[in-house]
Design an enzyme around this catalytic site. Sequence first.
Site, mmCIF file in Angstrom:
data_model
loop_
_atom_site.group_PDB
_atom_site.id
_atom_site.type_symbol
_atom_site.label_atom_id
_atom_site.label_comp_id
_atom_site.label_asym_id
_atom_site.label_seq_id
_atom_site.Cartn_x
_atom_site.Cartn_y
_atom_site.Cartn_z
ATOM 1 N N ARG A 36 -28.980 79.929 61.688
ATOM 2 C CA ARG A 36 -28.849 78.945 60.609
ATOM 3 C C ARG A 36 -29.724 77.716 60.814
ATOM 4 O O ARG A 36 -30.178 77.103 59.852
ATOM 5 C CB ARG A 36 -27.388 78.503 60.471
ATOM 6 C CG ARG A 36 -26.491 79.557 59.846
ATOM 7 C CD ARG A 36 -25.050 79.110 59.808
ATOM 8 N NE ARG A 36 -24.518 78.941 61.158
ATOM 9 C CZ ARG A 36 -23.267 78.585 61.429
ATOM 10 N NH1 ARG A 36 -22.424 78.334 60.445
ATOM 11 N NH2 ARG A 36 -22.858 78.469 62.675
ATOM 12 N N ASP A 58 -28.296 82.337 56.999
ATOM 13 C CA ASP A 58 -26.877 82.477 57.307
ATOM 14 C C ASP A 58 -26.558 83.961 57.220
ATOM 15 O O ASP A 58 -26.595 84.552 56.130
ATOM 16 C CB ASP A 58 -26.050 81.679 56.290
ATOM 17 C CG ASP A 58 -24.549 81.815 56.505
ATOM 18 O OD1 ASP A 58 -24.124 82.606 57.382
ATOM 19 O OD2 ASP A 58 -23.787 81.139 55.785
ATOM 20 N N VAL A 59 -26.258 84.577 58.354
ATOM 21 C CA VAL A 59 -26.075 86.035 58.371
ATOM 22 C C VAL A 59 -24.888 86.492 57.542
ATOM 23 O O VAL A 59 -24.799 87.674 57.180
ATOM 24 C CB VAL A 59 -25.933 86.600 59.809
ATOM 25 C CG1 VAL A 59 -27.213 86.390 60.600
ATOM 26 C CG2 VAL A 59 -24.720 86.025 60.518
ATOM 27 N N TYR A 150 -10.687 87.196 65.792
ATOM 28 C CA TYR A 150 -11.924 87.495 66.526
ATOM 29 C C TYR A 150 -11.818 88.849 67.208
ATOM 30 O O TYR A 150 -12.739 89.671 67.148
ATOM 31 C CB TYR A 150 -12.152 86.388 67.549
ATOM 32 C CG TYR A 150 -13.369 86.532 68.431
ATOM 33 C CD1 TYR A 150 -14.646 86.295 67.943
ATOM 34 C CD2 TYR A 150 -13.241 86.866 69.783
ATOM 35 C CE1 TYR A 150 -15.762 86.397 68.756
ATOM 36 C CE2 TYR A 150 -14.354 86.968 70.609
ATOM 37 C CZ TYR A 150 -15.609 86.733 70.087
ATOM 38 O OH TYR A 150 -16.712 86.831 70.900
#
Length: 252
Positions: A36, A58-59, A150
């Site tokens: 980013r 931004d992936v 996560y």
Amino acid sequence: MHDTRTAVVTGAGRGIGREVALRLSRDGHRVVLTARTARELTAVAAECPGPTLAIPADVTAKDAAEEVFAKAEEWGGPVGILVANAGGATSAPVARITDEEWAQALDLNLTAPFRFVRRAIPGMVEAQWGRIVVVASMAAKRGDPYVAAYTAAKHGVLGLVRSTAAELAGKGVTANAVCPGYVDTPMTERSIELIAARTIRSEDEARHLLASRQPIGRLVSPAEVAETVAFCVANAALTGQGINVDGGAVQS
């Protein structure tokens, strides 16, 4: 020296991604860096000894993979190496994770790598050569408290890697996950600050706590993770694996 390839590295502005980009460049590859922050990418590109292309992105954006690959292919030809490294974690008890936090964790750590892997496959299969490496985590192998979103995403991305490897076996394309423990990176620094803020421990004590969870008694270095990524690139017989780089914390 092996053949020179064009490599795409996500999350290349700092930490593990920076070290992977440097390693691939030193190994003679053309490296496309994406993250980013343009300023960080420019700094890493300047450190690389070989040709680089920095693409701020931004992936998690839906079209990011397509846009990055289109620019990479125009610059350096077919992409032979993908290192999907971008990721991040937040901390909360399961009962307090919001739908938004859950979705963000999956977007960054599972959906974004999926989109990059999906975009990489056709060109690699056509060339009959490709290396897909996803930087996962020890959270892909075990469950720790307060990082359920996560952990779920990292378990998912390991499943993606395994299925991709099985599908592409025999086509010259490998897919592996590298699963680091606690690495000496800005992400771990944030974890240390969070532990210190939420407990009575100092930052030094929090760092020691994380280091002591690994039998080697220290944090893993980003270069040690990059070395494992390079091994995945070099070894054509290695595929479908989740390789632990965690100082012996989880034996498999």
